[in-house]
Enzyme design. Structure first.
Site, PDB file in Angstrom:
ATOM      1  N   ASP A 669      43.141   9.325   9.610  1.00 47.21           N
ATOM      2  CA  ASP A 669      41.622   9.767   9.616  1.00 47.21           C
ATOM      3  C   ASP A 669      41.706  11.190   9.655  1.00 47.21           C
ATOM      4  O   ASP A 669      40.836  11.802   9.486  1.00 47.21           O
ATOM      5  CB  ASP A 669      41.053   8.885  10.494  1.00 47.21           C
ATOM      6  CG  ASP A 669      39.626   9.263  11.032  1.00 47.21           C
ATOM      7  OD1 ASP A 669      38.585   9.073  10.160  1.00 47.21           O
ATOM      8  OD2 ASP A 669      39.306   9.831  11.856  1.00 47.21           O
ATOM      9  N   LYS A 673      40.310  14.661   7.601  1.00 55.72           N
ATOM     10  CA  LYS A 673      39.468  15.488   8.141  1.00 55.72           C
ATOM     11  C   LYS A 673      40.103  16.980   7.883  1.00 55.72           C
ATOM     12  O   LYS A 673      39.347  17.887   7.523  1.00 55.72           O
ATOM     13  CB  LYS A 673      39.218  15.269   9.680  1.00 55.72           C
ATOM     14  CG  LYS A 673      38.334  14.129   9.917  1.00 55.72           C
ATOM     15  CD  LYS A 673      38.129  13.772  11.179  1.00 55.72           C
ATOM     16  CE  LYS A 673      37.174  12.548  11.486  1.00 55.72           C
ATOM     17  NZ  LYS A 673      36.794  12.238  12.854  1.00 55.72           N
TER      18      LYS A 673
END
Length: 804
Positions: A669, A673
């Site tokens: 995750d 980003k």
């Protein structure tokens, strides 16, 4: 004295008729001023009378069935509205009137011909019967009333079907009637008579016209038009669900709205009232306490929009008259209008190019060929000499007009109108504005009419929030919270919701509960197709899923003018080719693509980065804690009060983690980003280029499900606590940090010193540190909560509102 006029819909049913009677009773008992009442035929009776006459003229005995239905309906109303002792006299009079109608229809049947004079006679029976029955019903209820056949008052010429009123004689007769009338006069609308007593009708809007004629003759204080709506609306509510009542219009505003399609008032009916400066009020028979719309000679700007209403005339055609023969030709426009007048064609709108090379005229579709022929005949010599082209016809056009005296001398109104149409990709074919600045008209394709009306109404009459039509995919924690915020605060209009099981779309608005109650099985392609083809303006597609498939549809949505808002990182962190395709689609579209929440929930991380780059700054490095989930885990872990496995369990219970916490603990995750930020900086990186230090051994990712993972996780507690103790001994704490420098991106667990800004983080806070050419000695820091459904939903909603 005032006049009350009730139209056919006001007397269209037993319930409606009871409302009319109650309104009249209330006015009489109020007693502040005397009243007179003008009534139309009962609902649909005028159509039935015309049908019966046409069938009789064709020798079709079916006219008798029509007559029978008309008779039964009037007898039934007379019986049910009056007590038994009064039936003989009332029903005898109704029967006598119906016998007269039957004789008239028989005469048409025998002659096999229905002249306009005969039609006027037949059409008069609707009002004559309704006015008589209503007057007798009022008497039965103890209200003094007198039946008045307007043929004894209104004197007309012999232009049957659309008779012109002789006002001087009409005013004299009207005054004579009221000088001796007893109680409330119940007057037949729509009809009059010639000097010789031959029955005529007043044409379209005839009952309104009757009310205006009598009101002007008697100098009444107000004329009330009672109908089935609560006044003049800002737009047609059948097309614009958010249309509302306009409390006040000037005479000129109402005439302009009526000319361009507003149906409440027919312009010619207003003229007698306008000439005598008598106010009109439009009222709702079914909501009599509603204030309605007041129309008078005053200009009123105490209104929250510079325009008063939007109207439209659909299915018109445009005539294009072009040629060098028009340039400098004196009287060319006059010749066009004169030729149209010769064949009784009304010019709805006219525009002329400043070069004088072309003139464009809008006319009704039925008049198109007749108008084209007569104009070509008028300019036959010019065409023969090659100075004029044949008149061209454009079919399927609609005139849309905005009206309001508040537009006068106020810059920017036309700009707002045409910007709104442009944003909806609606082409403006012709434009017209009078020097009075009272209205602006534009001609568009008829297929765009509904979308144009909705968009213009949203621009001028609705708040920015309510303009948004939101279509949501994904109803997990974040999606559900977003819907809750919208419903609680009435922000935006949710028009579609879909999850993996069900979907529901309704352009008037839907609620989350309807997904299960009314939803159909989800088909993503079908959902997106319906979003794209929907003609409502200000559409925003919100992707609150974690799907890798949905982002592939973003370019299609953007190309169709649908804005896209997403916290889904999969699209922007997919292959570099798909990223560039998506960014190109965004740049080519006038719709917005907003994705702030892909990196920092509601924190302005991407906006800050874009502002730095757009103003010429150079990014030297980015260091960041980008996971609210991991921030919460390691901020809590630093105290040593709870084992690592327990903290991960609590993070999941608080909604900070993905449904499977391994998605967070894998570092993927965070990798997505930092990849998004790297690409925003202009670095051509793939996800595989990001160096990832996972937090868990590989065997944890091989476990079959979340339950098995949590069962095994405590076995890591001892090793993790040993690492924590060593870091604490060295005066450090653990933070999971993403780093970008030049074209190198990496993420991993770092033990930072106590004075490091990352060491001060608490809860689920994120922090992004930008070191740039401008911010080199003291980096630019963005800090705040980076996880939680409420925070993320608020960030999504902020992006949604920025699409307006």
């Amino acid at each position: 004295m005032k006049i009350l006029k009730f139209g056919g819909t006001s007397v269209g049913s037993s319930h409606a008729l009871e409302n009319v009677l109650s309104i009249i009773e209330r006015e009489v008992k109020n007693g502040s001023e005397s009243i007179a009442v003008v009534v139309s035929a009962f609902s649909k009776i005028t159509d039935s009378l015309r049908t019966a006459a046409v069938e009789a003229s064709q020798g079709n005995k079916e006219y008798l069935a029509q007559f029978e239905e008309i008779s039964i309906r009037h007898f039934e109303i007379a019986r049910t509205r009056n007590p038994l002792p009064r039936h003989p006299r009332i029903l005898a009079q109704v029967k006598e009137t119906l016998n007269e109608l039957e004789d008239a229809l028989l005469g048409i049947f025998l002659l096999k011909e229905a002249s306009m004079q005969s039609l006027d006679l037949v059409m008069s029976f609707g009002e004559r019967l309704s006015a008589y029955i209503i007057s007798e019903t009022l008497i039965s209820r103890g209200i003094g009333a007198s039946f008045c056949d307007a043929r004894t008052l209104i004197v007309t010429d012999e232009n049957f079907g659309h008779a012109q009123v002789v006002m001087s004689e009409t005013s004299r007769k009207t005054a004579e009637w009221f000088s001796s009338a007893q109680g409330v006069s119940i007057i037949t609308g729509f009809i009059g008579a010639t000097q010789n007593g031959v029955t005529t009708t007043l044409g379209r809007g005839g009952s309104d016209y009757t009310a205006a004629i009598i009101g002007a003759s008697m100098g009444v204080s107000v004329i009330e038009i009672w109908t089935d709506v609560s006044g003049v609306m800002t737009a047609d509510p059948r097309t614009v669900a958010s249309a509302r009542v306009v409390p006040h219009l000037s005479y000129t505003e109402s005439l302009e709205l009526s000319h361009f399609g507003a149906k409440v008032i027919y312009p010619p009916t207003m003229l007698p009232a306008l000439e005598k400066q008598i106010p009109l009020r439009i009222k709702n028979t079914f909501d009599p306490l509603a204030p309605g719309t007041l129309i008078n000679g005053k200009t009123q700007h105490a209104w929250d929009s510079v325009i008063k209403g939007i109207s439209s005339i659909p299915s018109i055609v445009l005539l294009h008259i072009e040629g060098t023969g028009l340039i400098g030709a004196i009287g060319a426009a006059s010749r066009i209008f004169s030729s149209l007048a010769r064949v009784a064609v009304n010019a709805i709108l006219i525009t002329q190019a400043s070069s004088e090379y072309s003139i464009c005229v809008a006319v009704a579709r039925l008049d198109a060929i007749r108008a084209q022929t007569v104009i070509d005949e008028e300019f036959a010599l010019e065409r023969a000499a090659g100075h004029m082209k044949q008149t061209l016809i454009e079919y399927d056009r609609t005139v849309i007009t905005i009206v309001g005296e508040g537009m006068r001398k106020l810059p920017g109104i036309a700009g707002r109108l045409f910007r709104t149409l442009g944003e909806e990709k609606i082409n403006t074919i012709a434009i017209s504005q009078g020097s009075s600045e009272l209205s602006i008209s534009t001609v568009i394709e008829s297929q765009d009419e509904a979308r144009a009306l909705q968009a213009i109404h949203a621009e001028f009459f609705e708040s920015q929030q309510s303009q948004v039509a939101l279509f949501l995919v994904g109803t997990g924690l974040i999606g559900s919270k977003l819907l809750s915020i919208i419903e609680t605060h009435s922000i935006a209009r949710v028009c579609g919701i879909a999850n993996s099981h069900s979907m529901v779309i309704d352009e008037t608005g839907v609620h989350q509960a309807e997904l299960e109650e009314k939803g159909e099985p989800t088909s993503l392609e079908k959902f997106i197709d319906r979003v794209c083809v929907s003609r409502i303006p200000r559409k925003v597609f919100v992707d609150c899923s974690a799907s890798e498939n949905i982002p592939s549809h973003y370019p299609t949505l953007l190309a169709m003018g649908v804005s896209v808002v997403t916290p889904n990182k999969k699209g922007l962190s997919g292959t570099l080719a798909s990223y560039h395709h998506l960014k190109t689609a965004s740049q080519r579209s006038k719709a917005s693509f907003r994705y702030e929440t892909t990196v920092g929930a509601a924190l302005p991380v991407i906006a800050t980065l874009q502002d730095l780059l757009n103003t010429g700054d150079r990014i030297r490095s980015i260091e960041a804690v980008l996971s609210g989930t991991l921030s919460y885990i390691f901020n809590t872990f630093s105290s040593g009060e709870k084992p690592f496995s327990k903290i991960v369990q609590e993070a999941k219970e608080k909604g900070y983690t993905e449904p499977d916490p391994r998605d967070d603990l894998s570092g993927m995750d965070v990798a997505r980003k930092i990849l998004i930020l790297a690409r925003e900086c202009g670095y051509s990186l793939e996800l595989t280029d990001v160096t990832i230090q996972p937090l868990l051994p590989q065997e944890y990712f091989a476990l079959k499900d979340v339950d098995a993972f949590f069962e095994m996780l405590p076995s890591l507690d001892s090793a993790m606590d040993t690492k924590r103790q060593k870091a604490n001994h060295d005066g450090r704490v653990f933070r999971y940090i993403a780093s970008l420098k030049d074209s190198s991106a990496s993420i991993g667990l770092v033990a930072v010193e106590a004075q490091n800004p990352f060491a001060t983080l608490s809860g689920s806070d994120n922090m992004v540190v930008f070191t740039t050419d401008r911010y080199c000695e003291t980096p630019l820091v963005v800090r705040g909560p980076g996880a939680g459904a409420a925070v993320t939903a608020a960030g999504i909603l902020a992006d949604v509102l920025k699409t307006i």
